[in-house]
Design a protein around this motif. Sequence first.
Motif, PDB file in Angstrom:
ATOM      1  N   SER A  92       0.759  -1.076  -0.005  1.00 31.79           N
ATOM      2  CA  SER A  92       0.023  -0.041   0.014  1.00 31.79           C
ATOM      3  C   SER A  92       0.820   1.392  -0.170  1.00 31.79           C
ATOM      4  N   VAL A  93       2.123   1.172   0.734  1.00 26.78           N
ATOM      5  CA  VAL A  93       2.944   2.407   0.767  1.00 26.78           C
ATOM      6  C   VAL A  93       3.446   2.719  -0.469  1.00 26.78           C
ATOM      7  N   THR A  94       3.974   1.679  -1.294  1.00 26.80           N
ATOM      8  CA  THR A  94       4.655   1.881  -2.337  1.00 26.80           C
ATOM      9  C   THR A  94       3.725   2.290  -3.593  1.00 26.80           C
ATOM     10  N   MET A  95       2.708   1.638  -3.622  1.00 28.19           N
ATOM     11  CA  MET A  95       1.503   2.034  -4.554  1.00 28.19           C
ATOM     12  C   MET A  95       1.207   3.413  -4.314  1.00 28.19           C
ATOM     13  N   PHE A  96       0.868   3.738  -2.827  1.00 26.22           N
ATOM     14  CA  PHE A  96       0.429   5.083  -2.660  1.00 26.22           C
ATOM     15  C   PHE A  96       1.656   6.008  -3.235  1.00 26.22           C
ATOM     16  N   VAL A  97       2.641   6.135  -3.041  1.00 24.82           N
ATOM     17  CA  VAL A  97       3.508   6.944  -3.289  1.00 24.82           C
ATOM     18  C   VAL A  97       3.732   7.038  -5.084  1.00 24.82           C
ATOM     19  N   ALA A  98       3.768   5.881  -5.570  1.00 23.11           N
ATOM     20  CA  ALA A  98       3.813   5.769  -6.970  1.00 23.11           C
ATOM     21  C   ALA A  98       2.534   6.562  -7.448  1.00 23.11           C
ATOM     22  N   PHE A  99       1.577   6.113  -7.164  1.00 21.41           N
ATOM     23  CA  PHE A  99       0.314   6.787  -7.793  1.00 21.41           C
ATOM     24  C   PHE A  99       0.362   8.341  -7.509  1.00 21.41           C
ATOM     25  N   LEU A 100       0.670   8.691  -6.249  1.00 22.74           N
ATOM     26  CA  LEU A 100       0.810  10.287  -6.056  1.00 22.74           C
ATOM     27  C   LEU A 100       1.752  10.869  -6.849  1.00 22.74           C
ATOM     28  N   LEU A 101       3.004  10.374  -7.122  1.00 24.86           N
ATOM     29  CA  LEU A 101       3.764  10.880  -8.011  1.00 24.86           C
ATOM     30  C   LEU A 101       3.359  11.087  -9.387  1.00 24.86           C
ATOM     31  N   THR A 102       2.627  10.074  -9.832  1.00 29.49           N
ATOM     32  CA  THR A 102       2.096   9.957 -11.061  1.00 29.49           C
ATOM     33  C   THR A 102       0.782  11.162 -11.201  1.00 29.49           C
ATOM     34  N   ALA A 103      -0.026  11.413 -10.290  1.00 32.95           N
ATOM     35  CA  ALA A 103      -0.875  12.219 -10.199  1.00 32.95           C
ATOM     36  C   ALA A 103      -0.201  13.744 -10.059  1.00 32.95           C
ATOM     37  N   ARG A 104       0.833  13.975  -9.544  1.00 31.17           N
ATOM     38  CA  ARG A 104       1.488  15.088  -9.539  1.00 31.17           C
ATOM     39  C   ARG A 104       2.360  15.513 -10.546  1.00 31.17           C
ATOM     40  N   TYR A 105       2.577  14.679 -11.291  1.00 29.23           N
ATOM     41  CA  TYR A 105       3.266  14.767 -12.746  1.00 29.23           C
ATOM     42  C   TYR A 105       2.404  15.361 -13.862  1.00 29.23           C
ATOM     43  N   LEU A 106       1.150  14.711 -13.725  1.00 29.48           N
ATOM     44  CA  LEU A 106       0.078  15.075 -14.503  1.00 29.48           C
ATOM     45  C   LEU A 106      -0.306  16.648 -13.999  1.00 29.48           C
TER      46      LEU A 106
END
Length: 283
Positions: A92-106
């Motif tokens: 959950s931690v790694t998925m959350f960070v990865a998805f959050l960084l993806t959203a911030r990149y967009l």
Amino acid sequence: MFAFPGYMRSFSSSPADIESLSQVIVLMNWASLCLTMPVVLYCAWPILKGAVESLSVGRVGMDVPVALGIVGAFLPSVLNTWTQKGEVYYDSVTMFVAFLLTARYLELCARQSVTQSASHDLIERFRQSVTGHANTLAFWFVSIQLVLAAVLGLVWYWLDPSQAVPVVVALLVMSCPCAMSMSVPSAVAAAHASLLARPAKSEFEVVQLTQHTGRIARQNLYGSIVWHLLMTPLAALGIVAPWLAAVSMLVSSLVVAANSWRIYRSRTREVPAQWTGPAARQG
């Protein structure tokens, strides 16, 4: 992949299978810890730093619930890995960070597009007028979600302590207003991009585009709020696991980006109507 054995624990029946699976889970938990450590200390460091800076000035920014969600899932996982008891939430931690960084990149791409097209004054004035309203809604949403996570965490700790941590983590993940923060910038960026691809021929055409951008921005903003409100009760009841909450956060951000892109697609696909006289039709 490393977390998969932990989800298989409930499907094993014989004592021998349970013993073997428990040994595999211990090994996989340590491997997951080794992979999650750089994610928390490096990838998530700007988030943790932003949360500390935000709290130091007495402000509850978007980084606060995100940092709490990461720390709240990581530290109990480390403790459970060391004691070899309880559940871990490294996935959950790694998925959350990865998805959050993806959203911030967009979101970053959207903001950069707006900066490059700042000469389009009418759309920029619209952006400035609605950004404050969106930020206010995001602030109150985050504040309410934090209070709700704390209260429900205490309730679950009294009812079932094993469910307290996953419920709190899921609620903290759901409190990340990534989609809300993208709602206005992504819509405005799409409008600017459409003007670059097909310049407006009149001020009336720009006004129409601004109105369309306003409708899309409101759809993004209020749609993301509704999505969070629908998912929050499920997370509060323990139905939505932390990893699923992270996936839903990414999905909402992608939906906002896709909805905003409709502005560009609808404008660039429009073909100006041309009058053809009898001579042209005969030819």
